[in-house]
Design a protein around this motif. Structure first.
Motif: not given
Length: 177
Positions: A14-24, A95-101, A106-110
């Motif tokens: 039930g808490s209130t949260w502040f978030f920062t979410v970034n593009l890769h 279409v975005e570049p992806k690292s080997d990891s 199986g992740e996107r690079g977004i």
């Protein structure tokens, strides 16, 4: 064992949260504002699946800030963010570049893999973070005033009389530092 793999997030129902979410890759593509309708749809879909209240938000070209209130019996913001980010990514061309990891996982690079969260402690903390959210486009040189930036909850708060329309127009006592 890798220290990052042991990362644990704070849980408070039930808490209130502040978030920062970034593009890769925050340097080039203004992906978030270019796809603002898609992002809004992904957030709305997750709110339908797992409700939460959006108290404030701003979306910039390469990152975003949000204030959420979770239900009283719920602390799982991580799943919500994972699903929003996944839904958004799946609906964009791959279409975005992806690292080997990232390829191996199986992740996107977004998106950056993680996000930053802060539990809101009291009314003063809430107000400071709300001001930070609304002033962020000015801080990053994207607008001269919060009123000029279309992708935020500032306009809703002006309509409700919480902020004057001129708030943040000059670096005075009303604008956050």
């Amino acid at each position: 064992m890798d220290a990052v793999s042991n990362y644990r997030r704070l849980r408070n129902d039930g808490s209130t949260w502040f978030f920062t979410v970034n593009l890769h890759d925050r340097r080039h593509d203004p992906m978030l504002v270019r796809n603002i309708a898609l992002l809004r749809n992904c957030v709305a879909a997750e709110r339908t699946r797992r409700p939460f209240v959006i108290a404030g938000w701003v979306v910039l070209p390469d990152h975003m800030h949000w204030l959420w209130r979770l239900p009283t019996d719920d602390s799982d913001y991580s799943t919500r963010w994972r699903r929003i980010k996944t839904d958004f990514s799946v609906l964009l061309p791959n279409v975005e570049p992806k690292s080997d990891s990232r390829i191996a996982r199986g992740e996107r690079g977004i998106w950056q893999r993680r996000f930053w969260e802060h539990r809101i402690k009291d009314d003063n903390d809430f107000r400071r973070h709300m001001d930070y959210i609304h002033f962020n486009p000015v801080k990053h040189g994207l607008a001269s005033t919060p009123r000029e930036w279309p992708h935020s909850s500032f306009h809703e708060y002006v309509a409700r009389g919480v902020y004057p329309e001129s708030w943040g127009a000059s670096m005075d006592e009303d604008a956050p530092s």
